[in-house]
Write an enzyme that holds these catalytic residues in place. Structure first.
Site, mmCIF file in Angstrom:
data_model
loop_
_atom_site.group_PDB
_atom_site.id
_atom_site.type_symbol
_atom_site.label_atom_id
_atom_site.label_comp_id
_atom_site.label_asym_id
_atom_site.label_seq_id
_atom_site.Cartn_x
_atom_site.Cartn_y
_atom_site.Cartn_z
ATOM 1 N N LYS A 195 53.176 65.109 2.985
ATOM 2 C CA LYS A 195 52.420 65.610 4.146
ATOM 3 C C LYS A 195 53.346 65.734 5.358
ATOM 4 O O LYS A 195 54.454 65.171 5.362
ATOM 5 C CB LYS A 195 51.253 64.666 4.452
ATOM 6 C CG LYS A 195 51.663 63.257 4.850
ATOM 7 C CD LYS A 195 50.463 62.311 4.851
ATOM 8 C CE LYS A 195 50.883 60.903 5.218
ATOM 9 N NZ LYS A 195 49.811 59.915 4.943
ATOM 10 N N TYR A 255 68.038 66.217 35.481
ATOM 11 C CA TYR A 255 66.831 66.233 36.315
ATOM 12 C C TYR A 255 66.612 64.871 36.967
ATOM 13 O O TYR A 255 66.808 63.828 36.320
ATOM 14 C CB TYR A 255 65.601 66.560 35.469
ATOM 15 C CG TYR A 255 65.481 68.005 35.077
ATOM 16 C CD1 TYR A 255 65.262 68.991 36.043
ATOM 17 C CD2 TYR A 255 65.558 68.390 33.740
ATOM 18 C CE1 TYR A 255 65.140 70.324 35.672
ATOM 19 C CE2 TYR A 255 65.432 69.720 33.368
ATOM 20 C CZ TYR A 255 65.225 70.685 34.341
ATOM 21 O OH TYR A 255 65.103 71.991 33.976
#
Ligand code: PLP
Length: 368
Positions: free
Chosen positions: A40, A263
């Site tokens: 999965k 940043y």
């Protein structure tokens, strides 16, 4: 997301390691116990189709979480049984029948909704889900289970299996685990008939409770070379991590003392420094919590400094390195190694989440 092939950042998946891990776990189990690989979530980020193809001859089937993941494997030509572990919308049961996908039946309400649309379930293969203590999906009492059993039988479905899922098989304290085993056993004993595949074990139960009576094991985390308990329980044998995350230095600069990086200007050089830029960031799954983590630049540990951007990270280099110098974010380079569990520690999460979050922007490259 568009996969970025023309960029040096990539996930390398060693398929031989996955095969090794499956065979290692299987060697401690009984040969007649079926081994299903849980692929999965794109095989926990490793690439579902490539992984499924590479292990076809060493497993008996696959588990996926939803119908699309099953369809992906069928479209790739894979023919082994596929069990969908989650609950699918009743509207798509016809599609599941057509594509020979085995569905999980987890409640009477769901079955009633299905039977309103589709009274005849001939050709549908199902596994009943028992909630023995996970509290997620599944029926909880012998009465409910038997009602489901009989309704399914009457509608013509093929009731191939019944299963439950452990909440704590990866923990030291086995109290909850044992409660779940006995609740499940009680339900199995009261069934009108025993289905062929009665199963309980995930990776953790297969590794630390190999004697459990289960006709099938659902092997996820461990086949990718990851310890399902993180650092809590030691594995009884060696498994090999299959995934590495690598890139290259795409830019290197010298900054004077007092220059800021990234940043928020959260990092300031305290001396003349070499800063390297690596082309991947939080959009690739290198989340902002990875600030200050080490990466391996040509095998040397270097720290991520400044904020992690969407597409770039910056590292403090001990010297000037040429462009194109290899960088390992997860994996081994020389004597140094950074694992998914190291990332999990940094992110205060589990290795499962680390590998699942590596996004589709990163190409997967397969080593046979
Ligand atoms: C995901 C899942 C597994 C596999 O779990 P691992 O810990 O990765 O082995 C097994 N069974 C069910 C029902 C699952 O949802």
């Amino acid at each position: 997301m568009k996969t970025s092939y023309h960029r040096p950042s990539r996930v390398i998946v060693n398929l031989a390691h996955i095969r090794h891990n499956i065979l290692t776990v299987a060697s401690r189990l009984r040969p007649e116990q079926k081994k299903y690989a849980v692929v999965k979530a794109n095989a926990y980020g490793h690439g579902a189709v490539a992984v499924a193809q590479a292990i076809q001859d060493v497993v008996d089937g696959y588990c996926v979480s939803n119908i699309d993941e099953g369809l992906e494997l069928r479209e790739a030509g894979l023919t082994l049984p596929i069990l969908i572990l989650g609950v699918i919308p009743v509207d798509f049961v016809t599609l599941a029948i057509k594509e020979k996908l085995t569905v999980t039946v987890a409640s009477l309400a769901w079955l009633e909704a299905l039977l309103m649309q589709l009274p005849d379930l001939i050709g549908l293969k199902v596994h009943l889900k028992v909630d023995s203590g996970m509290g997620r999906i599944g029926v909880r009492t012998p009465e409910e289970t038997n009602r489901l059993f009989l309704r399914l039988q009457k509608a013509g479905a093929q009731l191939e299996g019944i299963f439950t899922h452990f909440a704590t098989a990866d923990e030291v304290d086995e109290t909850q685990f044992n409660v779940q085993v006995s609740r499940f056993q009680e339900i199995i004993e009261q069934l009108p008939e025993r289905p062929d595949l009665v199963h309980l074990s995930n990776s953790a139960a297969s590794v630390w409770h190999p004697d459990l009576m289960t006709d099938l094991v659902r092997l996820g985390d461990v086949i990718y070379g990851l310890n399902p308990s993180g650092r809590v329980l030691e594995l009884p044998y060696e498994i090999k991590p299959a995934l590495s995350l690598v890139s290259e230095l795409i830019h290197v600069k010298q900054l004077p003392a007092g220059a800021t990086v990234g940043y928020g200007a959260t990092y300031k050089t305290d001396e003349t420094s070499y800063i390297g830029t690596i082309p991947l960031g939080y959009a690739d799954g290198v989340i902002r919590k990875m600030q200050d983590m080490d990466v391996l630049v040509d095998g040397v540990r270097c720290q991520i400094v400044g904020r992690v951007s969407m597409d770039q990270i910056t590292v403090l280099l001990p010297k000037l390195y040429p462009l194109g110098t290899p960088v390992t974010l997860i994996g081994q380079d020389g004597c140094e190694n950074i694992t998914a569990d190291d990332w999990a520690d940094k992110q205060k999460t589990i290795n499962y989440e680390v590998v699942c979050l590596l996004s589709d922007r990163l190409p997967r490259i397969y080593l046979p």
